[in-house]
Write an enzyme that holds these catalytic residues in place. Structure first.
Site, PDB file in Angstrom:
ATOM      1  N   LYS A   1      13.914  27.486  18.612  1.00  0.00           N
ATOM      2  CA  LYS A   1      12.935  26.377  18.627  1.00  0.00           C
ATOM      3  C   LYS A   1      13.559  25.246  17.816  1.00  0.00           C
ATOM      4  CE  LYS A   1      10.024  24.131  17.022  1.00  0.00           C
ATOM      5  NZ  LYS A   1      10.190  22.669  16.877  1.00  0.00           N
TER       6      LYS A   1
ATOM      7  N   GLU B   1      11.592  16.251  -3.249  1.00  0.00           N
ATOM      8  CA  GLU B   1      12.695  15.978  -2.325  1.00  0.00           C
ATOM      9  C   GLU B   1      12.380  14.730  -1.496  1.00  0.00           C
ATOM     10  OE1 GLU B   1      13.266  18.668   1.021  1.00  0.00           O
ATOM     11  OE2 GLU B   1      15.424  18.623   0.697  1.00  0.00           O
TER      12      GLU B   1
ATOM     13  N   GLU C   1      15.865  28.987   4.563  1.00  0.00           N
ATOM     14  CA  GLU C   1      16.757  27.980   3.978  1.00  0.00           C
ATOM     15  C   GLU C   1      15.929  26.710   3.837  1.00  0.00           C
ATOM     16  OE1 GLU C   1      20.386  27.889   6.293  1.00  0.00           O
ATOM     17  OE2 GLU C   1      20.931  29.840   5.511  1.00  0.00           O
TER      18      GLU C   1
ATOM     19  N   CYS D   1      20.357  18.755   2.859  1.00  0.00           N
ATOM     20  CA  CYS D   1      19.626  19.680   1.981  1.00  0.00           C
ATOM     21  C   CYS D   1      20.333  19.861   0.644  1.00  0.00           C
ATOM     22  CB  CYS D   1      19.425  21.019   2.669  1.00  0.00           C
ATOM     23  SG  CYS D   1      20.943  21.802   3.188  1.00  0.00           S
TER      24      CYS D   1
HETATM   25  P1  NAD Z   1      10.354  20.885   8.869  1.00  0.00           P
HETATM   26  O1  NAD Z   1       9.961  22.016   7.985  1.00  0.00           O
HETATM   27  O2  NAD Z   1       9.377  19.801   9.089  1.00  0.00           O
HETATM   28  O3  NAD Z   1      10.705  21.429  10.329  1.00  0.00           O
HETATM   29  C1  NAD Z   1      11.714  22.370  10.562  1.00  0.00           C
HETATM   30  C2  NAD Z   1      11.400  23.108  11.846  1.00  0.00           C
HETATM   31  O4  NAD Z   1      10.213  23.855  11.682  1.00  0.00           O
HETATM   32  C3  NAD Z   1      11.166  22.194  13.054  1.00  0.00           C
HETATM   33  O5  NAD Z   1      11.753  22.791  14.192  1.00  0.00           O
HETATM   34  C4  NAD Z   1       9.658  22.192  13.162  1.00  0.00           C
HETATM   35  O6  NAD Z   1       9.198  21.932  14.466  1.00  0.00           O
HETATM   36  C5  NAD Z   1       9.326  23.613  12.753  1.00  0.00           C
HETATM   37  N1  NAD Z   1       7.958  23.832  12.280  1.00  0.00           N
HETATM   38  C6  NAD Z   1       7.134  22.951  11.655  1.00  0.00           C
HETATM   39  N2  NAD Z   1       5.948  23.543  11.386  1.00  0.00           N
HETATM   40  C7  NAD Z   1       6.029  24.810  11.831  1.00  0.00           C
HETATM   41  C8  NAD Z   1       5.130  25.919  11.841  1.00  0.00           C
HETATM   42  N3  NAD Z   1       3.893  25.825  11.326  1.00  0.00           N
HETATM   43  N4  NAD Z   1       5.541  27.090  12.373  1.00  0.00           N
HETATM   44  C9  NAD Z   1       6.780  27.204  12.884  1.00  0.00           C
HETATM   45  N5  NAD Z   1       7.670  26.186  12.920  1.00  0.00           N
HETATM   46  C10 NAD Z   1       7.313  25.002  12.398  1.00  0.00           C
HETATM   47  O7  NAD Z   1      11.730  20.365   8.315  1.00  0.00           O
HETATM   48  P2  NAD Z   1      12.535  19.071   8.789  1.00  0.00           P
HETATM   49  O8  NAD Z   1      11.781  17.871   8.341  1.00  0.00           O
HETATM   50  O9  NAD Z   1      12.887  19.230  10.229  1.00  0.00           O
HETATM   51  O10 NAD Z   1      13.890  19.212   7.950  1.00  0.00           O
HETATM   52  C11 NAD Z   1      14.077  18.704   6.679  1.00  0.00           C
HETATM   53  C12 NAD Z   1      13.951  19.810   5.649  1.00  0.00           C
HETATM   54  O11 NAD Z   1      14.871  20.846   5.909  1.00  0.00           O
HETATM   55  C13 NAD Z   1      14.277  19.338   4.240  1.00  0.00           C
HETATM   56  O12 NAD Z   1      13.339  19.861   3.348  1.00  0.00           O
HETATM   57  C14 NAD Z   1      15.657  19.944   3.968  1.00  0.00           C
HETATM   58  O13 NAD Z   1      15.979  20.160   2.626  1.00  0.00           O
HETATM   59  C15 NAD Z   1      15.543  21.229   4.711  1.00  0.00           C
HETATM   60  N6  NAD Z   1      16.872  21.772   5.003  1.00  0.00           N
HETATM   61  C16 NAD Z   1      17.287  22.883   4.308  1.00  0.00           C
HETATM   62  C17 NAD Z   1      18.557  23.397   4.551  1.00  0.00           C
HETATM   63  C18 NAD Z   1      19.035  24.617   3.813  1.00  0.00           C
HETATM   64  O14 NAD Z   1      20.005  25.201   4.260  1.00  0.00           O
HETATM   65  N7  NAD Z   1      18.424  25.018   2.721  1.00  0.00           N
HETATM   66  C19 NAD Z   1      19.401  22.786   5.476  1.00  0.00           C
HETATM   67  C20 NAD Z   1      18.934  21.660   6.158  1.00  0.00           C
HETATM   68  C21 NAD Z   1      17.664  21.165   5.914  1.00  0.00           C
END
Ligand code: NAD
Length: 507
Positions: free
Chosen positions: A193, A400, A268, A302
């Site tokens: 997804k 963040e 992550e 991240c």
């Molecule tokens: P997000 O949490 O908004 O979304 C990530 C994914 O989760 C998307 O595909 C989204 O559609 C899905 N999602 C959202 N709500 C959901 C739910 N209730 N159930 C299942 N899936 C759901 O994150 P984002 O805005 O896309 O990405 C940015 C974030 O990701 C930042 O906080 C960043 O630090 C983090 N990040 C972490 C790492 C790591 O390795 N630790 C790497 C990259 C990004």
């Protein structure tokens, strides 16, 4: 779309961008509409105009994909010899390599990430597949425990089943492959997804995997919103594991929603990583690293070093030099080779990052920003920004921001800076700059984070563990560490002698 934008892009890249069409789901080896026929708009970060429409999957589509993945797992994929399975993984790597000059422009076009950076990310994505094919042949091995002359115990590892992979938009293609490669190489089947704000390269990956000829149902992509498609994947009882990369709050929501079906999770999550510069460091290199570490990937990284702690004796001159960098960073069209910072992914995210600049002012920071050329006014541009006079108590230091914004603080001694570095809920990465070898190790061990670099920018060898502590994650992926998550370990106890067995009830 003006083709002027594509002068730095290869002919193949131009072709793929000018022929972008609507995107379907990829389920059971076929590109299909969502059952509901619903679509959502994919928007350009550069113009805020619509790029294309994307099939919006929900529960019905997720259930269909999971059924296909189950069938493939129980069928052809599950019974393949290891070398045949890995041949597919190598093939995917080769196909990605062959198409870097198409995939990188698509990624930049969709996300606003500068093309010089997406080229490297796509090359890394190919390596993720190649690396895991090698890793599985070399390191997916069991252990044997000889217990005197009574037992031989040995472990075997098998794939878990269906891997649900949920990914963010900040480095979409690279992060998707970071999960897909170990999941497939260890023998699982996959339902991906991808993030709804960056669907183009996830679709290109489906096309590539389709071309590699994997059996139907082994790899599936369900585009859609997190609350519908993502949540349905988490709730599906047939999905054994969820690897999630995204925001901390989403991670915790997912864990709650997956609790009923006792999912295995890899998380992550977000970060607010410190970079600590001592007075004896190689200050020129520390400046390069601090600048790159926050402003690469448009700050949507991240592991970004979003908190800079400078020893007070070098702070003034370091800040002057950083200001100079901030003012000269090339903010531009992500499709141009020279661009260093592009537009943020989406208007909502842009508004959120901008709101933090307001909060910073209200909290008493001096906000120093670079320049955005006039012609970029339609895009989601935030200029590279330093927040001076920041303080650990402020929201801009604790939360963040996920944009090109660095909070700058000073410290007097090692004890103080360790306390400040650890005074956040996150613990993803950290960076320490000093030429005192003992201090470097001491501080590296004292900073609470999953990953720490000493006198280095964020360079990763794929064999090493990747993941965060505290609210930045649960578990480790990368190297053989991913095997713990993507495989089930079984211990087999074999008696090789006549060990004692109690004889209950025997007369
Ligand atoms: P997000 O949490 O908004 O979304 C990530 C994914 O989760 C998307 O595909 C989204 O559609 C899905 N999602 C959202 N709500 C959901 C739910 N209730 N159930 C299942 N899936 C759901 O994150 P984002 O805005 O896309 O990405 C940015 C974030 O990701 C930042 O906080 C960043 O630090 C983090 N990040 C972490 C790492 C790591 O390795 N630790 C790497 C990259 C990004």
């Amino acid at each position: 779309m003006s083709t002027d934008r594509l002068t730095d892009v290869s002919e193949a890249g131009k072709k793929v961008i000018s022929s972008i069409s609507d995107i379907k789901l990829y389920i059971d080896g076929a590109f299909v509409d969502a059952e509901s026929k619903e679509q959502f708009d994919n928007i350009s970060p550069y113009t805020n105009e619509k790029i294309n429409s994307v099939a919006s999957g929900d529960k019905a589509d997720v259930d269909k994909a999971v059924k296909a993945a189950r069938k493939a797992f129980k069928g052809e994929w599950g019974s393949l010899k290891l070398k045949d399975r890995l041949a597919y993984i190598y093939k995917i790597a080769d196909l990605i390599d062959e198409h870097i000059e198409e995939i990188a422009p698509l990624e930049s076009y969709d996300t606003g990430l500068p093309i010089s950076q997406t080229r490297k990310m796509v090359a890394r994505a190919a390596n993720n597949f190649r690396f895991y094919a090698e890793m599985v042949s070399a390191r997916l091995v069991g252990e044997v425990y000889q217990v005197d002359d009574e037992f031989l115990n040995y472990t075997v590892q098998s794939p878990v089943g269906i891997a649900g992979l949920i990914t963010p938009w900040n480095a979409p293609f690279m992060l998707e492959t970071w999960k897909i490669a170990p999941a497939l190489a260890t023998g699982n089947t996959v339902v991906l997804k991808p993030a709804e704000w960056s669907p183009l390269t996830a679709n290109r990956l489906a096309e590539i995997i389709d071309k590699a000829g994997l059996p139907d149902g082994v790899f599936n992509v369900v585009h859609g919103y997190g609350e519908t498609a993502g949540a349905s994947l988490v709730a599906n009882p047939d999905v054994e594991l969820i690897s999630f990369t995204g925001e901390t709050t989403t991670g915790s929501e997912i864990m709650k929603n997956g609790a009923d079906s006792l999912k295995r999770f890899s998380m992550e999550l977000g970060g607010k990583s410190p970079i600590i510069v001592f007075e004896d460091a190689d200050l020129d290199r520390a400046l390069d690293a601090a600048t790159w570490g926050i402003f690469s990937f448009n700050g949507e990284r991240c592991t970004a070093n979003s908190r800079l702690y400078l020893h007070e004796s070098i702070a003034d001159s370091f800040i002057e030099k950083l200001k100079d960098r901030v003012e000269n960073i090339v903010v531009g069209d992500p499709m141009k080779n020279e661009t260093q910072v592009g537009p943020l992914i989406h208007r909502n995210h842009f508004e959120n990052v901008k709101s933090y600049l307001e909060i910073a002012r209200e909290e008493g920071c001096e906000v120093v920003s670079g320049h955005i050329p006039e012609e970029l006014s339609r895009g989601n541009y935030v200029a590279p920004t330093m927040l001076l006079n920041a303080d650990n108590k402020m929201r801009v230091v604790q939360e963040e921001i996920f944009g090109p914004v660095i909070a700058v603080m000073t410290f007097k001694d090692e004890e103080e800076v360790i306390e400040k570095a650890n005074d956040v809920r996150y613990g993803l990465a950290g960076y320490v700059w000093t030429n005192d070898i003992k201090r470097g190790h001491r501080v590296a061990q004292a900073v609470e984070s999953g990953m720490l670099w000493v006198n280095a920018q964020n360079v990763r060898d794929l064999r090493t563990p990747f993941g965060g502590s505290k609210h930045s994650g649960i578990g480790r992926e990368g190297g053989h560490y991913a095997f713990e998550f993507y495989t089930e370990t079984k211990i087999i106890h074999v008696a090789i002698g006549d060990h004692h067995i109690p004889q209950f009830g025997k007369k």
